[in-house]
Scaffold this motif. Sequence first.
Motif, PDB file in Angstrom:
ATOM      1  N   ALA A 246       5.099  28.057   0.524  1.00 11.18           N
ATOM      2  CA  ALA A 246       6.514  27.678   0.461  1.00 11.18           C
ATOM      3  C   ALA A 246       7.163  27.768   1.833  1.00 11.18           C
ATOM      4  CB  ALA A 246       7.242  28.577  -0.538  1.00 11.18           C
ATOM      5  N   TRP A 247       6.778  28.773   2.607  1.00 11.82           N
ATOM      6  CA  TRP A 247       7.313  28.887   3.971  1.00 11.82           C
ATOM      7  C   TRP A 247       6.870  27.702   4.823  1.00 11.82           C
ATOM      8  CZ3 TRP A 247       4.709  29.318   8.639  1.00 11.82           C
ATOM      9  CH2 TRP A 247       5.514  29.600   9.753  1.00 11.82           C
ATOM     10  N   ALA A 248       5.602  27.317   4.703  1.00  9.85           N
ATOM     11  CA  ALA A 248       5.104  26.186   5.485  1.00  9.85           C
ATOM     12  C   ALA A 248       5.721  24.871   5.028  1.00  9.85           C
ATOM     13  CB  ALA A 248       3.576  26.110   5.390  1.00  9.85           C
ATOM     14  N   ALA A 249       5.969  24.744   3.706  1.00 14.85           N
ATOM     15  CA  ALA A 249       6.483  23.483   3.160  1.00 14.85           C
ATOM     16  C   ALA A 249       7.879  23.164   3.675  1.00 14.85           C
ATOM     17  CB  ALA A 249       6.490  23.534   1.634  1.00 14.85           C
ATOM     18  N   GLN A 250       8.674  24.177   3.997  1.00 11.93           N
ATOM     19  CA  GLN A 250      10.034  23.905   4.445  1.00 11.93           C
ATOM     20  C   GLN A 250      10.081  23.281   5.830  1.00 11.93           C
ATOM     21  OE1 GLN A 250      12.275  27.520   4.866  1.00 11.93           O
ATOM     22  NE2 GLN A 250      10.583  28.612   5.844  1.00 11.93           N
ATOM     23  N   TRP A 251       8.949  23.275   6.529  1.00 10.63           N
ATOM     24  CA  TRP A 251       8.898  22.674   7.859  1.00 10.63           C
ATOM     25  C   TRP A 251       8.367  21.254   7.831  1.00 10.63           C
ATOM     26  CZ3 TRP A 251      11.391  25.473  11.313  1.00 10.63           C
ATOM     27  CH2 TRP A 251      11.496  26.850  11.102  1.00 10.63           C
ATOM     28  N   HIS A 252       7.999  20.768   6.660  1.00  6.72           N
ATOM     29  CA  HIS A 252       7.378  19.433   6.617  1.00  6.72           C
ATOM     30  C   HIS A 252       7.725  18.733   5.321  1.00  6.72           C
ATOM     31  CE1 HIS A 252       4.504  16.187   6.903  1.00  6.72           C
ATOM     32  NE2 HIS A 252       3.903  16.574   5.795  1.00  6.72           N
ATOM     33  N   ILE A 253       8.114  17.459   5.422  1.00  5.03           N
ATOM     34  CA  ILE A 253       8.379  16.614   4.260  1.00  5.03           C
ATOM     35  C   ILE A 253       7.215  15.632   4.117  1.00  5.03           C
ATOM     36  CG2 ILE A 253       9.918  14.895   3.254  1.00  5.03           C
ATOM     37  CD1 ILE A 253      12.199  16.146   4.816  1.00  5.03           C
ATOM     38  N   PRO A 254       6.564  15.558   2.958  1.00  7.82           N
ATOM     39  CA  PRO A 254       5.440  14.624   2.785  1.00  7.82           C
ATOM     40  C   PRO A 254       5.856  13.189   3.067  1.00  7.82           C
ATOM     41  CG  PRO A 254       5.589  16.137   0.936  1.00  7.82           C
ATOM     42  CD  PRO A 254       6.831  16.335   1.743  1.00  7.82           C
ATOM     43  N   SER A 255       4.916  12.425   3.599  1.00  5.32           N
ATOM     44  CA  SER A 255       5.193  11.049   4.005  1.00  5.32           C
ATOM     45  C   SER A 255       4.738  10.078   2.923  1.00  5.32           C
ATOM     46  CB  SER A 255       4.461  10.725   5.317  1.00  5.32           C
ATOM     47  OG  SER A 255       4.851  11.621   6.333  1.00  5.32           O
ATOM     48  N   TYR A 256       5.658   9.186   2.495  1.00  6.34           N
ATOM     49  CA  TYR A 256       5.327   8.110   1.568  1.00  6.34           C
ATOM     50  C   TYR A 256       5.323   6.803   2.353  1.00  6.34           C
ATOM     51  CZ  TYR A 256       6.307  11.279  -2.336  1.00  6.34           C
ATOM     52  OH  TYR A 256       6.290  12.312  -3.226  1.00  6.34           O
ATOM     53  N   LEU A 257       4.243   6.042   2.229  1.00 11.74           N
ATOM     54  CA  LEU A 257       4.130   4.786   2.958  1.00 11.74           C
ATOM     55  C   LEU A 257       3.872   3.651   1.980  1.00 11.74           C
ATOM     56  CD1 LEU A 257       1.857   5.959   5.924  1.00 11.74           C
ATOM     57  CD2 LEU A 257       4.333   5.640   5.961  1.00 11.74           C
ATOM     58  N   ALA A 258       4.359   2.460   2.336  1.00  8.82           N
ATOM     59  CA  ALA A 258       4.116   1.281   1.513  1.00  8.82           C
ATOM     60  C   ALA A 258       2.667   0.822   1.667  1.00  8.82           C
ATOM     61  CB  ALA A 258       5.068   0.151   1.911  1.00  8.82           C
ATOM     62  N   PHE A 259       2.138   0.204   0.629  1.00 10.30           N
ATOM     63  CA  PHE A 259       0.776  -0.319   0.704  1.00 10.30           C
ATOM     64  C   PHE A 259       0.744  -1.475   1.706  1.00 10.30           C
ATOM     65  CE2 PHE A 259      -2.754  -2.982  -1.005  1.00 10.30           C
ATOM     66  CZ  PHE A 259      -3.765  -2.067  -0.781  1.00 10.30           C
TER      67      PHE A 259
ATOM     68  N   LEU B 264      -0.200   1.188   8.805  1.00  8.58           N
ATOM     69  CA  LEU B 264       1.221   1.506   8.819  1.00  8.58           C
ATOM     70  C   LEU B 264       2.084   0.256   8.747  1.00  8.58           C
ATOM     71  CD1 LEU B 264       1.212   4.218  11.633  1.00  8.58           C
ATOM     72  CD2 LEU B 264       0.967   4.543   9.167  1.00  8.58           C
ATOM     73  N   HIS B 265       1.454  -0.903   8.841  1.00  7.22           N
ATOM     74  CA  HIS B 265       2.219  -2.154   8.834  1.00  7.22           C
ATOM     75  C   HIS B 265       2.574  -2.544   7.407  1.00  7.22           C
ATOM     76  CE1 HIS B 265       3.555  -6.205   9.678  1.00  7.22           C
ATOM     77  NE2 HIS B 265       2.631  -6.691   8.869  1.00  7.22           N
ATOM     78  N   ASN B 266       3.855  -2.832   7.200  1.00  4.07           N
ATOM     79  CA  ASN B 266       4.328  -3.254   5.879  1.00  4.07           C
ATOM     80  C   ASN B 266       4.381  -4.778   5.833  1.00  4.07           C
ATOM     81  OD1 ASN B 266       5.753  -3.786   3.504  1.00  4.07           O
ATOM     82  ND2 ASN B 266       6.955  -1.935   3.685  1.00  4.07           N
ATOM     83  N   PRO B 267       3.580  -5.400   4.972  1.00  7.13           N
ATOM     84  CA  PRO B 267       3.522  -6.867   4.960  1.00  7.13           C
ATOM     85  C   PRO B 267       4.658  -7.527   4.191  1.00  7.13           C
ATOM     86  CG  PRO B 267       2.024  -5.988   3.325  1.00  7.13           C
ATOM     87  CD  PRO B 267       2.657  -4.793   3.992  1.00  7.13           C
ATOM     88  N   GLN B 268       5.616  -6.747   3.674  1.00 10.46           N
ATOM     89  CA  GLN B 268       6.678  -7.330   2.861  1.00 10.46           C
ATOM     90  C   GLN B 268       7.534  -8.286   3.689  1.00 10.46           C
ATOM     91  OE1 GLN B 268       7.259  -7.065  -0.351  1.00 10.46           O
ATOM     92  NE2 GLN B 268       5.662  -5.585  -0.815  1.00 10.46           N
ATOM     93  N   SER B 269       7.797  -9.452   3.121  1.00 12.83           N
ATOM     94  CA  SER B 269       8.674 -10.420   3.777  1.00 12.83           C
ATOM     95  C   SER B 269      10.127 -10.059   3.507  1.00 12.83           C
ATOM     96  CB  SER B 269       8.372 -11.827   3.270  1.00 12.83           C
ATOM     97  OG  SER B 269       8.499 -11.888   1.859  1.00 12.83           O
ATOM     98  N   ARG B 270      11.032 -10.727   4.186  1.00 11.55           N
ATOM     99  CA  ARG B 270      12.459 -10.477   4.036  1.00 11.55           C
ATOM    100  C   ARG B 270      13.166 -11.800   3.741  1.00 11.55           C
ATOM    101  NH1 ARG B 270      14.400  -5.318   3.678  1.00 11.55           N
ATOM    102  NH2 ARG B 270      16.391  -6.142   4.426  1.00 11.55           N
ATOM    103  N   PRO B 271      14.371 -11.729   3.177  1.00 13.06           N
ATOM    104  CA  PRO B 271      15.114 -12.979   2.932  1.00 13.06           C
ATOM    105  C   PRO B 271      15.456 -13.697   4.234  1.00 13.06           C
ATOM    106  CG  PRO B 271      16.062 -11.115   1.717  1.00 13.06           C
ATOM    107  CD  PRO B 271      15.068 -10.550   2.669  1.00 13.06           C
ATOM    108  N   GLU B 272      15.718 -14.983   4.114  1.00 14.97           N
ATOM    109  CA  GLU B 272      16.178 -15.757   5.262  1.00 14.97           C
ATOM    110  C   GLU B 272      17.680 -15.564   5.449  1.00 14.97           C
ATOM    111  OE1 GLU B 272      15.045 -19.788   4.653  1.00 14.97           O
ATOM    112  OE2 GLU B 272      12.917 -19.316   4.355  1.00 14.97           O
ATOM    113  N   GLU B 273      18.202 -16.079   6.541  1.00 14.32           N
ATOM    114  CA  GLU B 273      19.640 -16.039   6.777  1.00 14.32           C
ATOM    115  C   GLU B 273      20.364 -16.779   5.647  1.00 14.32           C
ATOM    116  OE1 GLU B 273      22.753 -14.641   9.291  1.00 14.32           O
ATOM    117  OE2 GLU B 273      20.581 -14.309   9.370  1.00 14.32           O
ATOM    118  N   GLN B 274      21.491 -16.224   5.213  1.00  9.61           N
ATOM    119  CA  GLN B 274      22.292 -16.768   4.117  1.00  9.61           C
ATOM    120  C   GLN B 274      21.481 -16.873   2.816  1.00  9.61           C
ATOM    121  OE1 GLN B 274      24.213 -20.423   5.346  1.00  9.61           O
ATOM    122  NE2 GLN B 274      25.735 -19.308   6.541  1.00  9.61           N
ATOM    123  N   GLN B 275      20.649 -15.889   2.604  1.00 16.08           N
ATOM    124  CA  GLN B 275      19.852 -15.824   1.382  1.00 16.08           C
ATOM    125  C   GLN B 275      19.896 -14.394   0.846  1.00 16.08           C
ATOM    126  OE1 GLN B 275      15.311 -16.035   1.185  1.00 16.08           O
ATOM    127  NE2 GLN B 275      15.865 -18.135   0.599  1.00 16.08           N
TER     128      GLN B 275
END
Length: 755
Positions: free
Chosen positions: A444-457, A493-504
């Motif tokens: 518990a003492w060690a856990a307060q110094w670190h937050i687990p990392s969640y990454l996208a597939f 570590l690269h997230n392949p998710q696309s993003r909306p276009e402008e005005q979308q």
Amino acid sequence: MSFLSSLASRFLALLLGLVLPLAWVSLPPLPWLLLLSFLLPAIGLCRPPGRHVALIGAGFVWACLFHHQQLEQRLPAELDMQTVVLEGRVHGLPEATDTGWRFMLRNARIADTGEPLPPIRTHWYSGEQVFPGEYWRFHARLRRPRGLANPGRFDYEAWLYAREIGALASVRSGELLALPHSAGLGPVRAYIRQRLDAVFADTAQRSRLAALVVGDRSVLSKADWQVLQATGTSHLMVISGLHVGMLAAAVFALASLLGRIGWLPVPWPRIWLAAPLAIVAAAVYAGLAGFAVPTQRALLMVALVLLARLVYRQPGPWIFWLMAICAVTLFDPAAPLLAGFWLSFMAVGLLVLGMHGRLQQRGLWWRWGRAQWVVFIGLWPWLLLWGMPGSVIAPLINVLAIPWVSVLVVPAGLLGTGLELLFGFSWLLVAADQALVWLFDKLAWAAQWHIPSYLAFPGWINWSLGTLATLALLSPLARLLWLPALVCLPVMLHNPQSRPEEQQLWVTVLDVGQGLAVLLQTRDHSLLYDAGARLSSGFDLGEAVVHPALVELGVERLDGMLISHADNDHAGGAMALVSRLPVAQVLAGQHESLPDALQARACVPGESWRWNGVTFAVVYSAPPPAPANERSCVLRAGVGRASVLLPGDLGIRGEYQMLREPLDAQLLIAPHHGSRSSSSYAFIRAVDPRWVVFSAGHGNAFNHPHPKVVDRYRELAVEPVYTSASGAVRFVLDDARGSYWKWSWREKARRFWHE
């Protein structure tokens, strides 16, 4: 090709055939499988490629037949959502929850007709304690195994299917019909569990030793699991393969020693006594864990290694590893649907790869430290695949924690349990418990110094490159391959998710059951409207569903969170989200009723802003002392006619109040989940949507959406969409190119076990 290489390739071919059906949307019909089985002998008579193809086909046919049989054992559709009187026997260790008891029922049947029922995962809200082996009559509501369908890699329906659970039940009342019978390990586990409870009855908190002695995970609180995740030590607090293997090794060594010094005189070689004793000890300990996948793997590995010793054969660790993984999958072709299957087998395989040929190099602590490094680096891709958090401090902590638990706590706990059961001596159990308490304090003492990392597939190509890079770093050729491996590692570590276009604008309505959570994305910004519920059982949809979905969809921060009002099904998950994601600001109706930690400010009608050409405007929010639902903060977002309207739980009164505002939108999130107190004709005509989304739980007690409301929308040519049927849904709103419904997650991610 040598004999061992040929044998390994055949095991791999068989394994490929066994896991291949898990990628299918639907299983091949039985006649096709029968035809393929007749062709396999002819294919196998061909040269070596034909034999491998025949093995793939044999594994495929066997697995498909298994899956066909298991699907047939599910709850019949006509009993779905029906309340019945059933009888069944409690199986395994019941688990105490915040609201009652959860347990498995086996050999169940409907009391009136005698119709057999599949294994049932049962929850008795506010019920009395049940014990393994007891035979009960329950008044319960049955459901087919069904879960929420969202991006994020935990598939509840796959988890149920892999555990052969064919139905779910909510108990209204129960009557004990018969006490436990003596057959099986269930009553034995329960008796040991009761003795442990009695020993530690006077302590301030429940002893965690039951998790290591009888595999009862319910003794671990949510806070315990958070500490274990943050430190990468979750594997230590279950009866794992490591514990089974070390127990077998200890029994083998003890029996060999006693035979050598003459305390166990036998007229045959000592190994013929030591090996069976070690296998029996491992089997009993694995049985106490309920034969979970990690213990199955360990038991098979132990048995194979010792049997090979008995016949004086050493085919090599890779053959043992492949034999064990094939044996587990042959016995249960659904086991690969569990994360534990891959994590346990991959951990052993990585140790074989990273440590083979190095066991005589340097000292003990160097070898032990390298083992932690090998598992830490090698398992990152598999944690990423299953959406599990990774801990960067895990190798350092495990160097000390693993021997503390496996060499000190587990042997003392098992020996102490034996002394307590046979002679009533509890001092060794208490000492083992204190050692475990000390370890948890340090974790518990060690856990307060670190937050687990969640990454996208990162996608299958990037994931495969990253996995190959980790294998290269751990292989004997690491000195030659370290540079290309380090170059390939970052692709994970690269997230392949696309993003909306402008005005979308992209609108993703998540499947949170009886609640609401909607993600609105522009090219550079993300806003979450509502956050799902936090249930009375402690299950937080913000933590368990919404956050993993946001991570999977590539959302690293929220530019805004808008909570429509303070009802739990809309605001309950907000705290979990702000503790896991950066949130720039929180707007809310009923902001004064939300936790202070959210720092929410009032939703002001008329407030608006623009992101990437998309306009967001607060249309309505009634001031106090209006009822809670009427204070819902109504948001309209989009470009021109390509807009979405999100009215929260607004009722008919509020709908009429808004009619003076511009409401037209192609997409409407149904007010109040489609209740009869909302969705007036005047409101629907004013919005004139193309689609209406009903975010409501499957078979919910509120009858949402009400059939008359659905008929009203259909009458006005609006297409209804149900998250209970489609799972999460995404719409693309684009005024210039045209708007469309992009996907429903239940169809996009469908496999044959899904409802």
